[in-house]
Every structure is written in C-alpha cells, then in structure tokens.
Design a protein around this motif. Structure first.
Motif: not given
Length: 238
Positions: A113-125
C-alpha cells in the motif's frame, strides 16, 4: 565467495562480464532471487512458505513488532554487502540505481500500500559530517520520485548518537537505540493520522526501525511500514 571490486565502464560489478547494467542479468538471476520472508520483519523463511499469505517468523509471532509490514529486496550477503558498502562510502551513482531498482521491484511484487510519507532513517550530524551524505536519503528521494510519493527527510531527527552496536545481542541493540529518535516538532501535526514507510539501506536486528516506528506511533501516526534494500540473514539461513 569472491570480493566485489570497483566497476569499470561496461562491466558487471560482480562477475566483470561486459554488461550495460551495473549488475548483469546473469548475476541478478543468481544473487537476487526472491525468497519467502516474514511479513513484519523480513527475516528469511523456509522455501515451502513461498506464496503463503502474510507469513511470520517465530519471533514476530511471539512478540509482534511495531511495524505493519517490512519489505527487504535482498539478503545482506555477497555480492550485495560489498555493493552496499561501496554505495554508502563512495557515493557511486550507478550502484544507487541498481540497488534502487532491486527495492522497487520487490515493492511492486509485494503490492504494498502506498504510504502518505516515505521517510529515510535519519543520520546523526557526526556521521553526516564523516560521510558527507546520508545514503538512505539518497535512496528515499529517488524512490519517491519513481513511485510518486511524498518524501520529507527533515520530519525525523536523530537526537543523540548511540554507541556502536557491533557485537551487541538483539535485546542490547534495542536498549542502545532507545530515545535516539524524535519527530521534528514543527511537522508533528502533519504526521498525525498518516501512514508512513521508513526507508533504510540495511536492516540487521531491526532495533533501529522498531524504535523509529514506536516513536511515530506514539506521535499519532496510523501505521508504519519498513522498506529496506537488504536484510542481514539470521543464523542458520541457507
């Protein structure tokens, strides 16, 4: 198994045969065959479960993870482990497209199912300064363009850098990432009631994705999937 080497123009990155693709059709047939996987953590399952609706591994049956579904295109083993390392640390555009194609093919086959948002796992600074870019963001943006999805990486942030998880057992890995992630406050309202797919390049124990999914669900997100290029094989996987 042999070692993945840097690709010369017109050569397969795995077998070195002449090919117009980064990974030739022969190597894809050999190393990218579909396997039955757990519906919620993408662990490899026995071949006889191929085609069974929503199969789950014993661990997920005992304790359901906070993910509605997990899609993994490949196993994190030869040749994909080496190719992913090249992509992560050398920003190889050709490899990005090849890995993206594997994930896109897996998503199409799974009829997600297509999501409303595709969000990548964030990386630390700290990691971002060290590498120069976030490979999960690169994959997520390219996949979002291909599938017509909303992608806004800044919706999630990593609020602290945990110790390296090398050598930790699954339970210790879960503790290691507790409190590491947060929803960016200015986007909290926009995420509430939506469906999210998290994207990462490699899934090992699942601790990172489970923690992020928990943060999103606590923030009012309706459902969370995980889409990963490769899944680390469980002990005993053939």
């Amino acid at each position: 198994m042999g070692k993945v080497l840097l690709r010369c123009a017109g050569q397969c990155a795995v077998c070195r045969a002449w090919s117009h693709q980064t990974v030739c059709e022969g190597c894809l047939a050999l190393y990218a065959r579909p396997h039955p996987r757990c519906w919620t953590c993408a662990a490899r399952l026995p071949p006889e479960l191929l085609g069974r609706p929503q199969p789950q591994c014993g661990r997920c049956l005992r304790e359901a993870p906070p993910l509605d579904r997990t899609i993994a295109a490949l196993d994190y083993r030869f040749p994909w482990d080496g190719l992913l390392q090249h992509f992560k640390y050398r920003q190889t555009p050709g490899l990005r497209e090849s890995l993206l194609e594997r994930l896109n093919t897996a998503l199409t086959a799974a009829e997600v199912d297509a999501p409303d948002w595709l969000l990548p796992v964030p990386m630390s600074v700290e990691r971002l300064l060290e590498r120069g870019y976030n490979p999960s963001i690169e994959l997520a943006r390219a996949l979002a363009r291909r599938r017509g999805l909303n992608c806004k990486p800044e919706m999630l942030r990593r609020v602290r850098l945990p110790p390296a998880p090398v050598g930790l057992k699954p339970q210790a890995r879960a503790t290691n990432v507790r409190g590491v992630f947060a929803i960016e406050p200015r986007y909290a309202t926009r995420l509430r009631g939506t469906r999210v797919a998290l994207l990462d390049d490699v899934m090992s124990s699942g601790a990172t994705l489970f923690e992020l999914a928990g943060v999103l669900l606590q923030g009012g997100v309706m459902s969370v999937q995980a889409w990963v290029v490769a899944r680390t094989p469980e002990p005993g996987d053939a």
